[in-house]
Design a protein around this motif. Structure first.
Motif, short mmCIF file in Angstrom:
data_model
loop_
_atom_site.label_atom_id
_atom_site.label_comp_id
_atom_site.label_asym_id
_atom_site.label_seq_id
_atom_site.Cartn_x
_atom_site.Cartn_y
_atom_site.Cartn_z
N ASP A 1 18.17 82.13 49.16
CA ASP A 1 17.80 82.82 47.91
C ASP A 1 17.19 84.19 48.20
N TRP A 2 16.27 84.21 49.19
CA TRP A 2 15.62 85.48 49.53
C TRP A 2 16.66 86.50 50.01
N ALA A 3 17.55 86.04 50.91
CA ALA A 3 18.57 86.96 51.46
C ALA A 3 19.42 87.52 50.32
N GLN A 4 19.80 86.63 49.36
CA GLN A 4 20.63 87.10 48.24
C GLN A 4 19.86 88.12 47.40
N ARG A 5 18.58 87.82 47.14
CA ARG A 5 17.77 88.72 46.33
C ARG A 5 17.65 90.10 47.00
N GLU A 6 17.63 90.10 48.33
CA GLU A 6 17.49 91.37 49.08
C GLU A 6 18.85 92.04 49.29
N GLY A 7 19.91 91.46 48.73
CA GLY A 7 21.25 92.06 48.84
C GLY A 7 21.93 91.75 50.15
N ARG A 8 21.36 90.86 50.95
CA ARG A 8 21.99 90.49 52.24
C ARG A 8 22.89 89.27 51.99
N HIS A 9 24.04 89.53 51.34
CA HIS A 9 24.88 88.41 50.90
C HIS A 9 25.52 87.66 52.05
N ASP A 10 25.91 88.39 53.10
CA ASP A 10 26.50 87.69 54.26
C ASP A 10 25.51 86.70 54.86
N ALA A 11 24.26 87.18 54.99
CA ALA A 11 23.21 86.32 55.58
C ALA A 11 22.97 85.12 54.66
N ALA A 12 22.93 85.37 53.33
CA ALA A 12 22.69 84.28 52.37
C ALA A 12 23.74 83.19 52.53
N VAL A 13 25.02 83.63 52.62
CA VAL A 13 26.11 82.65 52.75
C VAL A 13 25.95 81.85 54.04
N ASP A 14 25.64 82.57 55.14
CA ASP A 14 25.49 81.87 56.43
C ASP A 14 24.37 80.84 56.38
N ILE A 15 23.25 81.24 55.78
CA ILE A 15 22.09 80.32 55.73
C ILE A 15 22.44 79.09 54.88
N TRP A 16 23.02 79.32 53.71
CA TRP A 16 23.32 78.18 52.83
C TRP A 16 24.33 77.23 53.48
N ARG A 17 25.27 77.82 54.24
CA ARG A 17 26.28 76.95 54.88
C ARG A 17 25.68 76.02 55.93
N ARG A 18 24.48 76.40 56.43
CA ARG A 18 23.82 75.53 57.41
C ARG A 18 23.48 74.17 56.80
N ILE A 19 23.31 74.13 55.49
CA ILE A 19 22.91 72.87 54.82
C ILE A 19 23.96 71.78 55.04
N GLU A 20 25.22 72.21 55.25
CA GLU A 20 26.28 71.21 55.44
C GLU A 20 26.01 70.36 56.69
N ASN A 21 25.46 70.99 57.74
CA ASN A 21 25.16 70.22 58.96
C ASN A 21 23.78 69.58 58.92
N GLN A 22 23.04 69.92 57.88
CA GLN A 22 21.65 69.50 57.83
C GLN A 22 21.44 68.34 56.86
N ALA A 23 21.82 68.55 55.61
CA ALA A 23 21.66 67.54 54.56
C ALA A 23 22.71 67.83 53.48
N PRO A 24 24.00 67.50 53.75
CA PRO A 24 25.10 67.98 52.88
C PRO A 24 25.02 67.55 51.42
N ASP A 25 24.29 66.47 51.13
CA ASP A 25 24.20 66.05 49.74
C ASP A 25 23.50 67.09 48.85
N TYR A 26 22.78 68.01 49.50
CA TYR A 26 22.05 69.02 48.72
C TYR A 26 22.87 70.30 48.51
#
Ligand code: ZN
Length: 397
Positions: free
Chosen positions: A222-247
């Motif tokens: 969320d922070w990365a997206q708010r700061e306009g760092r969309h690539d970083a936001a996407v990368d961070i969110w995609r980590r959730i798939e290996n972490q807790a994919p139900d979320y």
């Protein structure tokens, strides 16, 4: 002859001893019953007749008349607190604490009760001071739990983290989920005060406490997206798939927005459809449906929800299916379908709720912290109606 006269002497002695023993017993009983004040029996009588208020008044009389009835003082004190009569409870327990004839164990127990009275009265500072003193006593575990509640309600996350860790070593129970959430709460405050380095340090600490803490990556993205760092936001969110994919459903919509800005929509649709197949939830379906409708048109969106409805015939999928059908029908022929869809939609909205596994509290939106029982991570990442198939597959084909 000698033998008979001997018995003539001994028998009256035994008789006399028996008579004496009986008298002593009767006297003892009489003394005991006289020691119990009449109010005690009155109180019992009221209790048996289900008149608790009158029973309490009678027991108060007993307690006032006989200061030795310590246990009765304790019982009345906690009863007053449970009934919401906090002033009376506080007075009762304060009197016990002030008494000089109490043993140290009883005084500690009275302090433990008094601290709970203060807590109930909202006097958190006083409650906290006593609970802190009780950490080295037999009440240490209970005191730590109360302290944790106090720090959470005061949003003092630093103290909450320290107390949860103390509880962890005192009880052997894991408090990792709580600690990670407290770090996330602290990170949110730091970020809102523009303390960005501190906020990122707190997020790292949350992930260290619980590497499955999806919330930490949701927030960082969320922070990365708010700061306009969309690539970083996407990368961070995609980590959730290996972490807790139900979320993943929590980040599906903003992830789609960031990928749209980056001009990566075909890739985004492919990614989310994959997620939907592997970790299906209705919230994920809603995001993918909207994106498909916008990017590929009504026919493709209809095909998507039709497949989903066949795979999982739930009310939520039917709702989306009817919504897709509406886009296919001419405006002047929509009345019946619109009515049907409105009915299903209203019914689905009423049933599709997130439900706390700890207290059963239902909420329309997802919570990390249950607003009813205060549990952390007690909401499963899917709505409670999602598992109930409402339509048989055969009927749809
Ligand atoms: Zn709850």
């Amino acid at each position: 002859m000698n033998f008979e006269s001997y018995w003539l002497l001994v028998l009256p002695v035994f008789f006399g001893l028996g008579w004496l023993a009986a008298r002593v017993d009767i006297r003892h009983l009489l003394t005991e019953s006289r020691a119990l004040p009449a109010s005690y029996f009155k109180g019992l009588n009221f209790l048996l007749n289900e008149q608790p208020d009158k029973a309490i008044e009678a027991f108060i009389e007993v307690a006032r008349a006989d200061q030795q009835t310590i246990e009765l003082h304790f019982a009345l004190g906690s009863l007053f607190r449970r009934r919401g009569e906090v002033d009376r409870a506080t007075r009762m327990h304060q009197n016990l604490v002030d008494r000089s004839d109490l043993g140290s164990d009883q005084r500690t127990a009275a302090l433990h009760e008094l601290a709970q009275d203060y807590l109930k009265a909202g006097l958190l500072d006083r409650a906290e001071a006593i609970f802190k003193d009780l950490r080295k006593t037999v009440f240490s575990e209970a005191a730590l739990r109360f302290l944790l509640d106090i720090y959470v309600s005061e949003k003092d996350w630093q103290q909450a983290i320290a107390t949860a860790e103390a509880l962890e070593s005192a009880t052997g129970n894991a408090y990792r989920r709580e600690v990670a959430n407290f770090y996330c709460e602290r990170a949110a405050i730091e970020y809102s005060h523009s303390q960005l380095d501190e906020a990122h340090t707190s997020i790292a600490a949350a992930l260290e406490a619980n590497r499955k803490c999806a919330r930490a990556n949701v927030m960082q993205g969320d922070w990365a997206q708010r700061e306009g760092r969309h690539d970083a936001a996407v990368d961070i969110w995609r980590r959730i798939e290996n972490q807790a994919p139900d979320y993943l459903f929590l980040v599906a919509s903003p992830l789609m927005d960031s990928m749209r800005i980056l001009g990566r929509m075909p890739e985004a649709l492919l990614l989310l459809r994959g997620w939907m197949q592997r970790y299906p939830t209705l919230d994920l379906l809603a995001v993918v449906f909207r994106a498909t409708l916008a990017e590929e048109g009504a026919e493709s969106a209809l095909r998507l929800v039709r497949e989903e409805l066949h795979r999982s015939p739930t009310l939520g999928a039917l709702d989306k299916f009817l919504e897709a059908q509406l886009t296919q029908v001419a405006a002047d022929q929509r009345d019946d379908l619109q009515l049907m869809r409105d009915l299903v939609h209203a019914h689905n909205n009423r049933l599709s709720l997130f439900q706390c596994t700890s207290c059963g509290f239902k909420a329309r939106s997802f919570h990390w912290h249950c607003p009813a029982c205060g549990g952390w991570d007690t909401y499963p990442p899917r709505r409670n109606a999602e598992g109930d198939p409402v339509v048989k597959v055969e009927r749809m084909s």
